[in-house]
Scaffold this motif. Structure first.
Motif: not given
Length: 247
Positions: A40-44, A60-66, A82-84, A183-194
């Motif tokens: 997963p990625f940082d906001l920057d 979170i990245t949208p996904h069909e059926g999520l 948050v639970t996916l 797992e693919a969705l986990f990789r696309t998560v963006v974290v905003i630390r602030g």
């Protein structure tokens, strides 16, 4: 001179044997997951901010059926996870503040192991898709009354001043094929630390999307602005499972 060459060759062979032995004896859990490349990625680091479901500290990245569920802590009524939910499996996400020059995952893995074992369960530490991870099995009663276990697969990634943990449940806890999409969705998560100072291990704040509107059943869905066909539905907040709590 020929004797010297033979000695050098012998030394070279011995060094190669030592290297091969070291490679065989190395702990696979020492392998480092390259988060900057795979997420997963940082906001920057995120290429763009559009198209995500904005949950405050997480996008979170949208996904069909999520479907998304926000979970609350009873004592404080704050959103803690948050639970996916996807195809019969689940991925619970929590993001924590972390020191700038220290990683949290090794110590947290130990704490998870201690917590699970104190509940009569067992843990196995593995090298998985994101590097070191923990497979936990807790005693549970099956529908027919027989004794069984409930499995949870803990994954974690240290980022810049944050730590993101995921808990895979359902078939995804044990079956690689069932875990692939989550797992693919986990990789696309963006974290905003602030930028605000926060003690290490404090949860980063989560919130409902600004455009989320609850229906009569308490479900929440984003409006039609972009990709409505794959926008995840959201249910009202509820308490999360104790196995995922950390101190």
């Amino acid at each position: 001179m020929e004797k010297d060459l033979e000695v050098d060759a012998d030394l070279e062979t011995a060094e190669k044997d030592t290297e091969d032995s070291t490679a065989r004896d190395s702990d696979p859990l020492d392998e480092v997951y390259e988060r900057e490349l795979h997420g997963p990625f940082d906001l920057d680091e995120a290429e763009e901010s559009e198209g995500y479901v904005d949950l405050g500290a997480l996008r979170i990245t949208p996904h069909e059926g999520l479907q998304l569920r926000l979970e609350i802590e009873e004592s404080s009524q704050r959103v803690i996870a948050v639970t996916l939910d996807l195809a019969g499996s689940s991925l619970q996400l929590q993001a924590f503040a972390a020191p700038r020059s220290e990683i949290l995952w090794p110590e947290i893995r130990e704490q998870i192991g201690s917590s699970v074992e104190s509940q009569g369960g067992s843990v196995e530490e593995l090298n998985g898709s994101f590097g070191p991870e923990v497979l936990a099995k807790l005693p549970a009663q099956a529908a027919d009354g027989s004794k069984g276990f409930r499995a949870a697969r803990f994954i974690g990634v240290d980022g810049p001043r944050w730590f993101l943990r995921g808990v895979l449940g359902g078939p995804a806890a044990l079956e690689p094929d069932a875990a692939a999409e989550l797992e693919a969705l986990f990789r696309t998560v963006v974290v905003i630390r602030g930028d605000s100072p926060m003690p290490p291990r404090d949860l980063l704040p989560l919130s409902l999307p600004k455009d989320a509107v609850p229906d009569a059943q308490g479900s929440v869905a984003a409006d039609s602005a972009g990709n409505q066909a794959v926008q995840p539905k959201m249910s009202a907040p509820r308490r999360g499972p104790e196995i995922t709590e950390i101190g």
